[in-house]
Design an enzyme around this catalytic site. Sequence first.
Site, PDB file in Angstrom:
ATOM      1  N   LYS A 101       0.851  -1.205   0.000  1.00 32.88           N
ATOM      2  CA  LYS A 101       0.000   0.000   0.000  1.00 32.88           C
ATOM      3  C   LYS A 101       0.880   1.244   0.000  1.00 32.88           C
ATOM      4  CE  LYS A 101      -3.898   1.985   2.615  1.00 32.88           C
ATOM      5  NZ  LYS A 101      -4.778   1.800   3.797  1.00 32.88           N
ATOM      6  N   SER A 133      -9.682   1.822   2.781  1.00 29.37           N
ATOM      7  CA  SER A 133      -8.814   2.593   1.922  1.00 29.37           C
ATOM      8  C   SER A 133      -7.775   1.740   1.183  1.00 29.37           C
ATOM      9  CB  SER A 133      -8.091   3.649   2.761  1.00 29.37           C
ATOM     10  OG  SER A 133      -7.253   3.038   3.724  1.00 29.37           O
ATOM     11  N   SER A 189      -9.795  -0.579   7.046  1.00 27.45           N
ATOM     12  CA  SER A 189      -9.272  -0.456   5.678  1.00 27.45           C
ATOM     13  C   SER A 189      -8.580  -1.678   5.099  1.00 27.45           C
ATOM     14  CB  SER A 189      -8.305   0.727   5.597  1.00 27.45           C
ATOM     15  OG  SER A 189      -9.038   1.902   5.454  1.00 27.45           O
TER      16      SER A 189
HETATM   17  N1  GLN Z   1     -13.004   4.140   6.403  1.00 25.31           N
HETATM   18  C1  GLN Z   1     -12.337   4.546   7.599  1.00 25.31           C
HETATM   19  C2  GLN Z   1     -11.938   5.995   7.481  1.00 25.31           C
HETATM   20  O1  GLN Z   1     -12.253   6.579   6.516  1.00 25.31           O
HETATM   21  C3  GLN Z   1     -11.192   3.658   7.885  1.00 25.31           C
HETATM   22  C4  GLN Z   1      -9.971   3.983   7.152  1.00 25.31           C
HETATM   23  C5  GLN Z   1      -8.814   3.106   7.509  1.00 25.31           C
HETATM   24  O2  GLN Z   1      -8.964   2.070   8.146  1.00 25.31           O
HETATM   25  N2  GLN Z   1      -7.633   3.561   7.128  1.00 25.31           N
HETATM   26  O3  GLN Z   1     -11.315   6.541   8.325  1.00 25.31           O
END
Ligand code: GLN
Length: 479
Positions: A76, A151, A175
Amino acid sequence: MTPMMGAAEVRAAVASRQLSAVEVCREALDRIAALDPGLNAFRTTTAERALARAAALDARDDLHALPLAGVPIAIKDNICTKGVETTAGSRILEGYRPPYDATVVARLEAAGAIVVGKTNCDEFAMGSSTENSAYGPTRHPRALDRTPGGSSGGSAAAVAAGMVPLALGSDTGGSIRQPAGFCGITGFKPTYGRVSRYGLLAFASSLDQIGPMARDVTDAALTFKVLAGHDPRDSTSIADRAPDAVRHAGLDGLKVGVPRHLLDGPGVESDVLAAFDVAVGAMQTAGATIVEIALPHASHGVPVYYILATAEASANLARYDGVRFGSRADDAGSLDEMYARTRGERFGPEVKRRIVLGTYVLSAGYYDAYYRKAQQVRTLLGRDYAHAFGQVDVITCPTSPTTAFPLGARTADPLQMYLSDVFTVGANLAGLPAVSVPCGVSSSQLPIGLQFIGPAMADTLVLDVAGAFERAAPWNGAA
Ligand code: GLN
């Protein structure tokens, strides 16, 4: 290497010299070149570096000692790779080449894995769809008009499309697990502190955790073993002497908690509920006892998460000032103007929204009402889980209330986007290990994910249970 070969299979073939690491690497790069123009899962590929490393690997005579010998892996883009552009999906880091590798990257390479590229993600991992990436959204490999989740959507799409057998994601509120669920693969978020965050571009430091995204539980567990372990460079890293809470491997005799009250709320798709019930039935058939549990504060998880995560993000992102990292606005008349223009022009709207919200909840007049209160509820939520684990070995629930949604469906409504995290944020707030595994498909053939959450340090238990479920379940992991 066939596109559907998993990491353990690739590693066995390379270690026994049925396949060369160079051959495997070339095939992965070819598939990325063929498929990625339609998916946008990758930000960068590292062909030269990867092929050179693969050739060096083939020349070694100790391949059997390397748990990931020759396995291509995608990282990532919020995880630092020495000399390779690392942007976290943001314009502000355009051109940033870290002078060091994240600990996880160093560990993977020492284990024989070959990094073939960096994957697209929501800017600074803020989002649930990859639509917040400054470099365009990633598309779902099975439904190009849909999101792969986020994400870590680029990593999920790369594995699901068979471009690589393995990828790393980061999980602050879901994410790793949500995109794994959307794409029909396995994603594991370890206990907070088990995997080093050194070299992970921080979003919310008390919640962030790196973990594997893989074709099946075996590969996720194999990778977790490589990643885990104490790192003196991360002050929150757990000491190695901490025991791994292992119980036993199977579903037979296992007590599985179901927080039924969370599923009754609106917004959970009927196909997701139906798949969940089938999964629970399969666990019972395999000998598990299902116990209904209560997590009384779980309904506050999303608001608590979005207060604490934004507060931490507002502090963490202060370092991007146009001086130390990445890109800078040109032609500013003064230092203040340079700061303001760099941040104003190069952070995207979601990142700005969170910096403003996070600054607000930490500000003098509002700290007690929001930040402190959220910390108190976080403690209560942690106690809910501790209480539940007095009764059961693991907790299960869907990974997300819905299947992969169409691109654009939630971009105009951030609150709607935030609600996709209802089942995942709890494990981050309480620091617990949690895995998402496939549990069938919806009527429109979209994958559905199932989550297992365990007590802190029970990473191996969670993975063992997920592996037993994968073997017991009729869909056998291959949604
Ligand atoms: N969807 C969550 C957010 O927008 C989690 C994101 C993540 O785990 N990096 O913060």
